[in-house]
Write an enzyme that holds these catalytic residues in place. Structure first.
Site, PDB file in Angstrom:
ATOM      1  N   ASP A   1      -2.126  -1.175  -4.369  1.00 10.02           N
ATOM      2  CA  ASP A   1      -1.095  -2.231  -5.058  1.00 10.02           C
ATOM      3  C   ASP A   1      -1.837  -3.459  -5.579  1.00 10.02           C
ATOM      4  OD1 ASP A   1       0.774  -0.201  -4.632  1.00 10.02           O
ATOM      5  OD2 ASP A   1       2.073  -1.275  -3.233  1.00 10.02           O
TER       6      ASP A   1
ATOM      7  N   HIS B   1       0.892   7.831  -1.598  1.00  6.51           N
ATOM      8  CA  HIS B   1       0.531   8.078  -0.279  1.00  6.51           C
ATOM      9  C   HIS B   1      -0.842   8.472   0.096  1.00  6.51           C
ATOM     10  CE1 HIS B   1       4.503   6.813   1.858  1.00  6.51           C
ATOM     11  NE2 HIS B   1       4.813   7.149   0.688  1.00  6.51           N
TER      12      HIS B   1
END
Length: 414
Positions: free
Chosen positions: A204, A55
């Site tokens: 990602d 995060h």
């Protein structure tokens, strides 16, 4: 070892099996297409494990992921119909849309009742095609795409970015777009953020595009500068064990959005563009200007950024075993400050440590998914057995335990 804890054996036949499955699906689904039953080519992109840095990406901070040896494969060809048609081994039926309809499907047309609709899985490949159109890449001829994957879905290993990376790579080649890996990662992120509606950062997609064998990617999510960091796990007799809790998660659900909103709120209260600009030394001041929940969210991101930097420093010094306590601290922060762990993840982490892992943490966006454990090679079976036993004692469904190796990024395979 109990049957529930049985781990995938090497050599691993999954990658060629998934590639063959994509080819077979293409032939069976699109065999009557304008250009015949054979795809033009085959492409693949990996899932990823985030070693540390959770995060922090959408807070313009630092992350340290690596691509894994589980991949999504696509077989694709232009079809001359003006439509994009996608099939997946995970779905009973293909999905399709006119390329000209993509502009009214994503995302500005949310209020239009007449906008075409597709099933959720298809928003990933169709979203990539849409994002490429916005980037100025024409696809008027239409395209057929068949998808097969061995990246576990919902396990926090970024199966979505693997789809985006494989599809983006295929379309980039088929359409002659000439985009580089960073640009394709940005295409994937736009698809996920705006077409799918998942407010993720770019980590990602960058891992899927830039992965290297036996290395991690040290990514500055503000500048997108990426450095390759040798992991040194093999030389040190270490491996990454993944404990998939089989508790599925979804980034587009409310918990992820709430955490991102809290981070943006915290940055505004600190008067900075993003939490990247808040240091550990600033947390005392943060305590004075924000509520307790926002403070906890901010504290996780700020300390996690520092843990990434400390991990990179240890790896570059040739001391991979020293990162174990940093992994442990990361999990505690996600459990207590960011509150995104689950009982299954906590049990997996605790069992792995007790069985000899040097450090363990949940990986991915949270609310389910997988934990990773940095494990001496001789303790792998013990970790798998301990996880299976602990899950059984807690009344949880058996976990799926396997090892992953740092692998290469998206590529054309044929």
């Amino acid at each position: 070892m109990t049957a529930e804890a049985t781990m995938d054996a090497a050599p691993d036949p999954r990658v060629p099996a998934a590639g063959a499955a994509a080819q077979a699906l293409f032939a069976s689904t699109f065999g009557a297409s304008t250009f015949g039953a054979l795809p033009t080519g085959a492409w693949s992109a990996p899932g990823r494990v985030n070693l540390i840095g959770e995060h922090t990406d959408y807070n313009e901070g630092f992350v340290l992921p690596f691509a894994i040896d589980r991949r999504t494969h696509v077989a694709a060809a232009l079809n001359g119909t003006g439509r994009i048609r996608v099939a997946s081994t995970f779905a009973d039926a293909p999905a399709e849309a006119a390329l000209d309809d993509l502009d009214v499907m994503f995302p500005a047309s949310e209020a239009r009742s007449d906008a075409p609709r597709v099933t959720e899985w298809a928003t990933y490949p169709l979203g990539v095609a849409w994002a490429l159109r916005l980037a100025g890449t024409a696809a008027g001829a239409g395209v057929d795409i068949a998808i097969a994957s061995d990246v576990p879905v919902g396990a926090g290993l970024s199966s979505s970015a693997a789809i985006e990376g494989a599809v983006a790579s295929a379309l980039n080649d088929l359409l002659g777009a000439g985009l580089g890996p960073v640009a394709l990662a940005q295409i994937g992120r736009r698809a996920e953020n705006e077409a799918v509606g998942a407010p993720t950062g770019i980590m990602d997609q960058m891992a899927a595009m830039l992965g290297r064998t036996d290395a991690a990617i040290f990514l500055d999510c503000r500048s997108l500068a990426a450095d390759i960091v040798d992991l040194g796990f093999s030389a040190a007799g270490l491996e990454i064990v993944v404990i998939d809790t089989r508790v599925s998660h979804a980034h587009s659900t409310g918990g992820y959005r709430e955490r991102r909103d809290a981070c943006e709120r915290g940055a505004a209260l600190m008067g900075v563009p993003a939490l990247r600009d808040v240091s550990v030394g600033d947390l005392e001041r943060a305590q004075q200007v924000m509520d307790a929940v926002t403070l906890r969210r901010v504290r996780h991101v700020v300390t996690e950024n520092q843990r990434v930097l400390d991990t990179v420093r240890a790896l570059r010094a040739g001391s991979p075993a020293e990162i174990g306590p940093l992994l442990d601290a990361s999990h505690a922060s996600m459990r207590d400050d960011f509150e995104i762990s689950t009982p299954e993840l906590d049990v997996a982490v605790e069992a792995a440590r007790a069985a000899g892992a040097l450090g363990a943490r949940m990986t991915g966006g949270g609310f389910g998914g997988a934990a990773i454990a940095l494990t001496p090679h001789e303790r792998i079976d013990a970790v798998a057995e301990a996880a299976a036993s602990a899950f059984a004692s807690a009344g949880f469904a058996a976990p799926h335990v396997f090892t992953v190796a740092p692998s290469h990024g998206a590529r054309r395979d044929a």
